[in-house]
Design a protein around this motif. Structure first.
Motif, mmCIF file in Angstrom:
data_model
loop_
_atom_site.group_PDB
_atom_site.id
_atom_site.type_symbol
_atom_site.label_atom_id
_atom_site.label_comp_id
_atom_site.label_asym_id
_atom_site.label_seq_id
_atom_site.Cartn_x
_atom_site.Cartn_y
_atom_site.Cartn_z
ATOM 1 N N GLN A 62 -15.421 -18.824 5.315
ATOM 2 C CA GLN A 62 -14.558 -19.427 4.281
ATOM 3 C C GLN A 62 -15.082 -20.170 3.333
ATOM 4 O O GLN A 62 -14.422 -20.273 2.259
ATOM 5 C CB GLN A 62 -14.284 -20.761 5.633
ATOM 6 C CG GLN A 62 -13.366 -21.993 5.144
ATOM 7 C CD GLN A 62 -13.069 -23.193 5.963
ATOM 8 O OE1 GLN A 62 -13.924 -22.999 7.026
ATOM 9 N NE2 GLN A 62 -12.305 -23.934 5.732
ATOM 10 N N ARG A 77 -14.698 -17.683 0.329
ATOM 11 C CA ARG A 77 -13.048 -17.491 -0.011
ATOM 12 C C ARG A 77 -12.889 -19.030 -1.029
ATOM 13 O O ARG A 77 -12.242 -18.806 -2.036
ATOM 14 C CB ARG A 77 -12.496 -17.365 1.146
ATOM 15 C CG ARG A 77 -12.458 -16.294 1.916
ATOM 16 C CD ARG A 77 -11.562 -15.892 2.843
ATOM 17 N NE ARG A 77 -10.218 -16.045 2.449
ATOM 18 C CZ ARG A 77 -8.978 -15.616 3.352
ATOM 19 N NH1 ARG A 77 -9.341 -15.433 4.447
ATOM 20 N NH2 ARG A 77 -7.942 -15.597 2.507
ATOM 21 N N GLN A 78 -13.443 -20.029 -0.508
ATOM 22 C CA GLN A 78 -13.113 -21.265 -1.088
ATOM 23 C C GLN A 78 -13.788 -21.484 -2.493
ATOM 24 O O GLN A 78 -13.141 -21.861 -3.438
ATOM 25 C CB GLN A 78 -13.405 -22.549 -0.164
ATOM 26 C CG GLN A 78 -12.401 -22.633 0.922
ATOM 27 C CD GLN A 78 -12.708 -23.855 1.806
ATOM 28 O OE1 GLN A 78 -13.983 -24.240 1.762
ATOM 29 N NE2 GLN A 78 -11.908 -24.179 2.736
ATOM 30 N N ILE A 122 -14.592 -18.830 -4.462
ATOM 31 C CA ILE A 122 -13.908 -17.747 -5.379
ATOM 32 C C ILE A 122 -12.619 -18.592 -5.880
ATOM 33 O O ILE A 122 -12.470 -18.521 -6.922
ATOM 34 C CB ILE A 122 -13.701 -16.650 -4.614
ATOM 35 C CG1 ILE A 122 -14.867 -15.918 -4.213
ATOM 36 C CG2 ILE A 122 -12.880 -15.642 -5.297
ATOM 37 C CD1 ILE A 122 -14.635 -14.689 -3.516
ATOM 38 N N ARG A 123 -11.956 -19.154 -5.034
ATOM 39 C CA ARG A 123 -10.456 -19.833 -5.069
ATOM 40 C C ARG A 123 -10.918 -20.929 -6.418
ATOM 41 O O ARG A 123 -10.214 -21.142 -7.529
ATOM 42 C CB ARG A 123 -9.975 -20.370 -4.148
ATOM 43 C CG ARG A 123 -9.342 -19.380 -3.369
ATOM 44 C CD ARG A 123 -8.762 -20.017 -1.829
ATOM 45 N NE ARG A 123 -8.628 -19.144 -0.993
ATOM 46 C CZ ARG A 123 -8.662 -19.968 0.342
ATOM 47 N NH1 ARG A 123 -8.181 -21.212 0.610
ATOM 48 N NH2 ARG A 123 -8.772 -19.137 1.429
ATOM 49 N N PRO A 175 -6.526 -13.416 -9.689
ATOM 50 C CA PRO A 175 -7.424 -12.543 -9.038
ATOM 51 C C PRO A 175 -7.269 -11.210 -9.764
ATOM 52 O O PRO A 175 -8.646 -10.328 -9.803
ATOM 53 C CB PRO A 175 -6.720 -12.473 -7.715
ATOM 54 C CG PRO A 175 -6.374 -13.815 -7.391
ATOM 55 C CD PRO A 175 -5.686 -14.358 -8.766
ATOM 56 N N ALA A 211 -14.335 -11.562 2.848
ATOM 57 C CA ALA A 211 -13.981 -12.604 1.786
ATOM 58 C C ALA A 211 -13.458 -12.199 0.423
ATOM 59 O O ALA A 211 -12.460 -12.590 -0.072
ATOM 60 C CB ALA A 211 -15.137 -13.725 1.761
ATOM 61 N N GLU A 263 -9.509 -12.386 -1.097
ATOM 62 C CA GLU A 263 -9.206 -13.068 -2.154
ATOM 63 C C GLU A 263 -8.951 -12.557 -3.613
ATOM 64 O O GLU A 263 -8.206 -12.857 -4.376
ATOM 65 C CB GLU A 263 -10.461 -14.137 -2.672
ATOM 66 C CG GLU A 263 -10.736 -15.160 -1.290
ATOM 67 C CD GLU A 263 -9.524 -15.982 -1.150
ATOM 68 O OE1 GLU A 263 -8.815 -16.339 -2.140
ATOM 69 O OE2 GLU A 263 -9.202 -16.471 -0.023
ATOM 70 N N LEU A 264 -9.724 -11.240 -3.587
ATOM 71 C CA LEU A 264 -9.634 -10.246 -4.997
ATOM 72 C C LEU A 264 -9.442 -8.866 -4.550
ATOM 73 O O LEU A 264 -9.329 -8.192 -5.528
ATOM 74 C CB LEU A 264 -11.174 -10.329 -5.349
ATOM 75 C CG LEU A 264 -11.487 -11.699 -5.913
ATOM 76 C CD1 LEU A 264 -12.889 -11.575 -6.291
ATOM 77 C CD2 LEU A 264 -10.574 -12.349 -7.254
#
Length: 413
Positions: A286, A289-290, A292-293, A303, A326, A330-331
Motif C-alpha cells: 500500500q 502504491r501511495q 507513486i500516486r 501514469p 504495486a 499504478e503504472l
C-alpha cells in the motif's frame, strides 16, 4: 517555489569510479558482483559481493590527514562529491557559501575490526571478554574513533571541504535514505534556503559487522557471482551485499541558468509513505502504491507519461513480488529497470546509485538494462536490454519490508 534541477553527479560503485566507467560497464553488461577475497580467506559461507574496485581514498581525499577520521563509507562519499562537483563545473562558478548545503543519506557505520582488535585483546581473559578489564581496555581505542564512525561525518567532511555553510543534514533510514535525502535537498532549495545542494548517499553492507549480522541469510547463490543478483526473475533467491556512494548536485533553475550550467534532469515530484507492518508479517504494498500516486500528483504527470521505473528490485522473493504488484497496479505495463542486478544492495546508498545510473541512461536516451531477468515475475515489463524510453520522465522507487516507501519523479533536461 523554485524549480530544482540536477547539474552534476558523481558515482563510486562496484561498476567503477566515475560516470564513464559505470556506463561502460552497463553498456557491456558487466556485473559488479565478484568473489571477495577476504570473505574467502575467512571461510565465510557467502563469498561474493559488490566491492568498489581499486578504490584508494588517498587519491581523492584532501587533506590526506582527514583519512584518519574517515571510515570507508565516508571516503566513498567524499570521492563521489568531488566527482559531482567537477561534473557540475562548480569550481568555475561563483557560489555564495552561505547558500551552499549538503544533505546525505547514510548507513549506520560499523567499526572495522582492526580498530577494535587491541581493545578486545586487552579485555580478553582466556579467550572470553572480561568486563572487569574494560577501564584498562578502553584506553587502547583510537581517541578519535567516534568521529570516524558517526553517520553524519560524510556530510560534515564534504561540507568542510567545500566551505558549505548552508544547511547540512544526514538521513539514516536504511534502504530509503538516498531518496529521502535528495527530496530534503530539493525542498531546501525550493523553500529558498539554498541555491546549491550536494546530495545523495553512502553506504555499505560489506563491513565485517554487517556481513556477520546478515550472514548471507537472504542470499544462497554463491557459485556464479555474475548471475547472483536477479531482480524480478522467477529464480531469484536473495540480495547481494555491496557498497558505494553517489552524489548529485541540485540547483535552483534560476541559479543554474545564470551560470550556464548543463541540466541533467529536473525534480518533478515525490511521495513518502509508510504502512504499519505487524511483527512477522509482510507489507501489503500500500505504501509503495501511495508514494507513486503522490509523486505523480505533485509532478502533474499521468501514469502513461512515465518513461520508466527505476525499481528497488532487491532480488528477494518477498520484496520483489510486493513491488511488482504495486508497480503494475499504478503504472500498468511501464518499462522497469533494476540496477541492483549490476551493483547489488548497498543499503542506504542504493537509491542514489540507481538514480544516477538512470540519469546516465537518459543522457543516451536509453533505459539502462536489467541483468539476469530471464523469466520476469508476474509479467512485469522488465527492460532486459537497453531500450528507448517513451519519455524522458522516470520514477525512482525504494522501499523497505518495515513499510516505508519513497518515490521520486525526475524529468529530462
Amino acid at each position: 517555489m523554485q524549480e530544482v534541477v540536477i547539474t552534476g553527479m558523481g558515482i563510486v560503485c562496484p561498476l567503477g569510479i566515475g560516470s564513464e566507467a559505470v556506463w561502460s560497464a552497463i553498456e557491456n553488461r558487466e556485473s559488479g558482483i565478484r568473489t571477495v577475497p577476504r570473505l574467502v580467506e575467512a571461510g565465510f559461507p557467502i563469498t561474493i559481493g559488490g566491492e568498489v574496485p581499486d578504490f584508494d581514498g588517498k587519491q581523492y581525499v584532501k587533506p590526506r590527514k582527514s583519512l584518519k577520521v574517515m571510515c570507508r563509507e565516508t571516503q566513498l562519499a567524499f570521492t563521489a562529491a568531488e566527482l559531482a562537483w567537477a561534473d557540475a563545473k562548480l569550481d568555475e562558478a561563483k557560489i555564495d557559501s552561505e547558500r551552499l548545503g549538503v544533505v546525505l543519506g547514510s548507513s549506520v557505520f560499523r567499526s572495522e575490526l582492526p580498530d577494535l582488535t587491541a581493545l578486545y585483546q586487552e579485555a580478553s581473559n582466556n579467550g572470553k571478554f572480561d568486563f572487569t578489564r574494560w577501564d584498562s581496555a578502553i584506553k587502547q581505542l583510537y581517541p578519535l574513533w567516534m568521529l570516524k564512525y558517526l553517520p553524519n561525518m560524510a556530510s560534515c567532511h564534504v561540507g568542510i571541504a567545500k566551505d558549505a555553510r548552508g544547511p547540512n543534514n544526514t538521513i539514516v533510514e536504511g534502504d530509503v535514505s538516498s531518496l529521502l535525502a535528495i527530496i530534503e535537498a530539493a525542498d531546501t532549495i525550493a523553500r529558498g534556503h539554498a541555491d546549491v545542494m550536494l546530495t545523495g548517499a553512502t553506504g555499505s553492507l560489506l563491513a565485517w559487522v554487517d556481513v556477520c549480522w546478515h550472514g548471507g541469510a537472504r542470499m544462497t547463490r554463491n557459485d556464479n557471482p555474475d548471475a547472483a543478483s536477479r531482480p524480478f526473475d522467477s529464480a531469484r533467491d536473495g540480495f547481494v551485499m555491496s557498497e558505494g556512494s553517489a552524489v548529485l548536485v541540485l540547483e535552483s533553475l534560476a541559479h543554474a541558468e545564470q551560470r550556464g550550467a548543463k541540466i541533467l534532469g529536473r525534480i518533478l515530484g515525490y511521495g513518502r509513505r509508510a504502512e504499519a507492518v505487524p511483527r512477522g508479517k509482510l507489507p501489503t504494498g500500500q505504501s509503495i502504491r501511495q508514494s507513486i500516486r503522490a509523486a505523480l500528483e505533485m509532478g502533474h504527470v499521468s501514469p502513461d507519461e512515465v518513461g520508466h521505473v527505476n525499481a528497488h528490485g532487491l532480488s528477494t522473493i518477498e520484496d520483489d513480488a510486493i513491488e511488482a504488484e504495486a508497480i503494475q497496479a499504478e503504472l500498468k505495463d511501464v518499462s522497469v529497470t533494476a540496477p541492483k542486478s549490476f551493483v547489488g544492495n548497498s543499503g542506504a546508498s542504493g537509491g542514489a546509485i540507481e538514480l544516477a545510473i538512470s540519469l546516465l541512461g537518459l543522457q543516451k536516451n536509453l533505459i539502462p538494462p536489467t541483468l539476469n531477468c530471464d523469466d520476469p515475475t508476474a509479467g512485469l515489463n522488465v527492460a532486459c536490454s537497453a531500450q528507448l524510453p517513451k519519455s524522458a520522465t522516470m520514477l525512482a522507487l525504494n522501499h523497505k519490508l518495515t513499510g516505508q516507501a519513497v518515490s521520486l519523479l525526475v524529468g529530462g533536461a
